[in-house]
Scaffold this motif. Structure first.
Motif, PDB file in Angstrom:
ATOM      1  N   GLU A   3       0.851  -1.180   0.000  1.00  0.00           N
ATOM      2  CA  GLU A   3       0.000   0.000   0.000  1.00  0.00           C
ATOM      3  C   GLU A   3       0.897   1.243   0.000  1.00  0.00           C
ATOM      4  O   GLU A   3       1.746   1.405   0.863  1.00  0.00           O
ATOM      5  CB  GLU A   3      -0.835  -0.058   1.277  1.00  0.00           C
ATOM      6  CG  GLU A   3      -2.154   0.611   1.336  1.00  0.00           C
ATOM      7  CD  GLU A   3      -3.116   0.435   0.194  1.00  0.00           C
ATOM      8  OE1 GLU A   3      -3.622   1.461  -0.240  1.00  0.00           O
ATOM      9  OE2 GLU A   3      -3.368  -0.692  -0.255  1.00  0.00           O
ATOM     10  N   ILE A   4       0.717   2.092  -0.996  1.00  0.00           N
ATOM     11  CA  ILE A   4       1.440   3.364  -1.052  1.00  0.00           C
ATOM     12  C   ILE A   4       0.409   4.472  -0.936  1.00  0.00           C
ATOM     13  O   ILE A   4      -0.455   4.619  -1.796  1.00  0.00           O
ATOM     14  CB  ILE A   4       2.230   3.495  -2.365  1.00  0.00           C
ATOM     15  CG1 ILE A   4       3.300   2.407  -2.435  1.00  0.00           C
ATOM     16  CG2 ILE A   4       2.851   4.883  -2.492  1.00  0.00           C
ATOM     17  CD1 ILE A   4       4.103   2.406  -3.701  1.00  0.00           C
ATOM     18  N   ASP A   5       0.509   5.229   0.152  1.00  0.00           N
ATOM     19  CA  ASP A   5      -0.473   6.288   0.365  1.00  0.00           C
ATOM     20  C   ASP A   5       0.042   7.618  -0.182  1.00  0.00           C
ATOM     21  O   ASP A   5       1.127   7.703  -0.769  1.00  0.00           O
ATOM     22  CB  ASP A   5      -0.863   6.380   1.844  1.00  0.00           C
ATOM     23  CG  ASP A   5       0.296   6.786   2.747  1.00  0.00           C
ATOM     24  OD1 ASP A   5       1.336   7.267   2.242  1.00  0.00           O
ATOM     25  OD2 ASP A   5       0.162   6.622   3.973  1.00  0.00           O
ATOM     26  N   GLU A   6      -0.742   8.663   0.019  1.00  0.00           N
ATOM     27  CA  GLU A   6      -0.403   9.977  -0.538  1.00  0.00           C
ATOM     28  C   GLU A   6       0.891  10.535   0.069  1.00  0.00           C
ATOM     29  O   GLU A   6       1.675  11.190  -0.630  1.00  0.00           O
ATOM     30  CB  GLU A   6      -1.572  10.952  -0.318  1.00  0.00           C
ATOM     31  CG  GLU A   6      -1.428  12.262  -1.075  1.00  0.00           C
ATOM     32  CD  GLU A   6      -1.281  12.098  -2.586  1.00  0.00           C
ATOM     33  OE1 GLU A   6      -0.503  12.881  -3.180  1.00  0.00           O
ATOM     34  OE2 GLU A   6      -1.915  11.207  -3.174  1.00  0.00           O
ATOM     35  N   LEU A  12       8.198  10.237  -2.435  1.00  0.00           N
ATOM     36  CA  LEU A  12       8.803   9.744  -3.677  1.00  0.00           C
ATOM     37  C   LEU A  12       8.969  10.861  -4.705  1.00  0.00           C
ATOM     38  O   LEU A  12       9.989  10.914  -5.413  1.00  0.00           O
ATOM     39  CB  LEU A  12       7.967   8.597  -4.253  1.00  0.00           C
ATOM     40  CG  LEU A  12       7.996   7.297  -3.449  1.00  0.00           C
ATOM     41  CD1 LEU A  12       6.955   6.325  -3.984  1.00  0.00           C
ATOM     42  CD2 LEU A  12       9.388   6.680  -3.451  1.00  0.00           C
ATOM     43  N   ARG A  13       7.990  11.760  -4.793  1.00  0.00           N
ATOM     44  CA  ARG A  13       8.104  12.887  -5.728  1.00  0.00           C
ATOM     45  C   ARG A  13       9.285  13.786  -5.362  1.00  0.00           C
ATOM     46  O   ARG A  13      10.031  14.238  -6.235  1.00  0.00           O
ATOM     47  CB  ARG A  13       6.802  13.699  -5.738  1.00  0.00           C
ATOM     48  CG  ARG A  13       5.669  13.018  -6.472  1.00  0.00           C
ATOM     49  CD  ARG A  13       4.408  13.898  -6.518  1.00  0.00           C
ATOM     50  NE  ARG A  13       3.306  13.142  -7.047  1.00  0.00           N
ATOM     51  CZ  ARG A  13       2.203  12.828  -6.358  1.00  0.00           C
ATOM     52  NH1 ARG A  13       2.049  13.235  -5.105  1.00  0.00           N
ATOM     53  NH2 ARG A  13       1.243  12.123  -6.913  1.00  0.00           N
ATOM     54  N   ILE A  14       9.455  14.026  -4.072  1.00  0.00           N
ATOM     55  CA  ILE A  14      10.574  14.862  -3.620  1.00  0.00           C
ATOM     56  C   ILE A  14      11.896  14.178  -3.931  1.00  0.00           C
ATOM     57  O   ILE A  14      12.818  14.800  -4.466  1.00  0.00           O
ATOM     58  CB  ILE A  14      10.443  15.174  -2.108  1.00  0.00           C
ATOM     59  CG1 ILE A  14       9.263  16.120  -1.876  1.00  0.00           C
ATOM     60  CG2 ILE A  14      11.742  15.764  -1.567  1.00  0.00           C
ATOM     61  CD1 ILE A  14       8.874  16.282  -0.413  1.00  0.00           C
ATOM     62  N   LYS A 145      14.591   9.517 -16.935  1.00  0.00           N
ATOM     63  CA  LYS A 145      15.097   8.383 -16.159  1.00  0.00           C
ATOM     64  C   LYS A 145      14.204   8.078 -14.948  1.00  0.00           C
ATOM     65  O   LYS A 145      14.235   6.982 -14.408  1.00  0.00           O
ATOM     66  CB  LYS A 145      16.509   8.678 -15.657  1.00  0.00           C
ATOM     67  CG  LYS A 145      17.451   9.167 -16.734  1.00  0.00           C
ATOM     68  CD  LYS A 145      18.225   8.066 -17.359  1.00  0.00           C
ATOM     69  CE  LYS A 145      19.300   8.531 -18.292  1.00  0.00           C
ATOM     70  NZ  LYS A 145      18.912   9.052 -19.557  1.00  0.00           N
ATOM     71  N   ARG A 146      13.437   9.069 -14.535  1.00  0.00           N
ATOM     72  CA  ARG A 146      12.618   8.906 -13.336  1.00  0.00           C
ATOM     73  C   ARG A 146      11.214   8.417 -13.700  1.00  0.00           C
ATOM     74  O   ARG A 146      10.784   8.581 -14.826  1.00  0.00           O
ATOM     75  CB  ARG A 146      12.492  10.246 -12.604  1.00  0.00           C
ATOM     76  CG  ARG A 146      13.831  10.840 -12.219  1.00  0.00           C
ATOM     77  CD  ARG A 146      13.714  12.291 -11.831  1.00  0.00           C
ATOM     78  NE  ARG A 146      13.234  13.047 -12.993  1.00  0.00           N
ATOM     79  CZ  ARG A 146      12.713  14.254 -12.932  1.00  0.00           C
ATOM     80  NH1 ARG A 146      12.589  14.872 -11.793  1.00  0.00           N
ATOM     81  NH2 ARG A 146      12.298  14.868 -14.011  1.00  0.00           N
ATOM     82  N   ILE A 147      10.531   7.839 -12.731  1.00  0.00           N
ATOM     83  CA  ILE A 147       9.102   7.543 -12.889  1.00  0.00           C
ATOM     84  C   ILE A 147       8.371   8.726 -12.300  1.00  0.00           C
ATOM     85  O   ILE A 147       8.477   9.006 -11.100  1.00  0.00           O
ATOM     86  CB  ILE A 147       8.723   6.239 -12.155  1.00  0.00           C
ATOM     87  CG1 ILE A 147       9.453   5.055 -12.782  1.00  0.00           C
ATOM     88  CG2 ILE A 147       7.204   6.050 -12.184  1.00  0.00           C
ATOM     89  CD1 ILE A 147       9.236   3.760 -12.046  1.00  0.00           C
ATOM     90  N   LEU A 148       7.669   9.456 -13.126  1.00  0.00           N
ATOM     91  CA  LEU A 148       6.983  10.658 -12.655  1.00  0.00           C
ATOM     92  C   LEU A 148       5.641  10.267 -12.047  1.00  0.00           C
ATOM     93  O   LEU A 148       4.807   9.674 -12.710  1.00  0.00           O
ATOM     94  CB  LEU A 148       6.826  11.644 -13.810  1.00  0.00           C
ATOM     95  CG  LEU A 148       8.143  12.062 -14.458  1.00  0.00           C
ATOM     96  CD1 LEU A 148       7.887  12.984 -15.633  1.00  0.00           C
ATOM     97  CD2 LEU A 148       9.072  12.711 -13.445  1.00  0.00           C
ATOM     98  N   LEU A 149       5.478  10.614 -10.795  1.00  0.00           N
ATOM     99  CA  LEU A 149       4.273  10.234 -10.045  1.00  0.00           C
ATOM    100  C   LEU A 149       3.320  11.399  -9.917  1.00  0.00           C
ATOM    101  O   LEU A 149       3.664  12.501  -9.842  1.00  0.00           O
ATOM    102  CB  LEU A 149       4.668   9.731  -8.652  1.00  0.00           C
ATOM    103  CG  LEU A 149       5.654   8.561  -8.659  1.00  0.00           C
ATOM    104  CD1 LEU A 149       6.186   8.320  -7.270  1.00  0.00           C
ATOM    105  CD2 LEU A 149       4.969   7.325  -9.172  1.00  0.00           C
TER     106      LEU A 149
END
Length: 149
Positions: A3-6, A12-14, A145-149
């Motif tokens: 489970e990945i919450d907000e 992860l975005r940071i 290269k990154r996965i943009l979330l």
């Protein structure tokens, strides 16, 4: 699946923007405790959501002026072993199983045409490789290269 919450997504975005950002700065930005940030990042690492941290390098400034996309036709029953062999080459940065005319797609970087030529010939000499199809990248419009979330 975990489970990945907000809050995890915000962390992860940071990290996606700056993986060197301190836990203290992340905590301050998200109005969380440093302990909470630390525990969440540790959990994301343990559960292999975060696989590692690496700098994003400019390949051309390091002398890698040629990027090639190479389709590889592999004899039946030998795809996995052959892809693993291809992946071991330091020039190769991606190997994909694929549909269509080619069993595998390889992306690789080279400093010279001579290096590319030697690589393709080495691949073709492998007993399980039937043929290859090489395309040289002329210009890169996007290479995220990154996965943009």
């Amino acid at each position: 699946m975990m489970e990945i919450d907000e809050i995890d997504l915000k962390i992860l975005r940071i990290l996606n923007t700056n993986a060197r950002k301190s836990y203290r700065d992340i905590a301050k930005e998200l109005d969380l405790s440093m302990t909470t940030v630390s525990k969440r990042i540790k959990r994301l690492e343990e559960q292999k959501v975060i696989l590692g941290y690496a700098p994003i390098l400019d390949q051309e400034k390091l002398g890698f002026d040629i990027t090639a996309v190479i389709g590889v036709k592999i004899l039946h029953g030998r795809i996995i072993e052959t892809e693993k062999m291809l992946a071991r080459d330091p020039a190769v940065f991606a190997v994909y199983d694929s549909t269509g005319d080619w069993d595998a797609m390889v992306q690789a970087r080279f400093k010279t045409r001579t290096d590319l030529n030697a690589f393709v010939k080495k691949v073709l000499e492998h007993e399980d490789v039937e043929k290859t199809y090489t395309q040289v990248v002329l210009n890169v419009t996007k290479d995220e290269k990154r996965i943009l979330l």
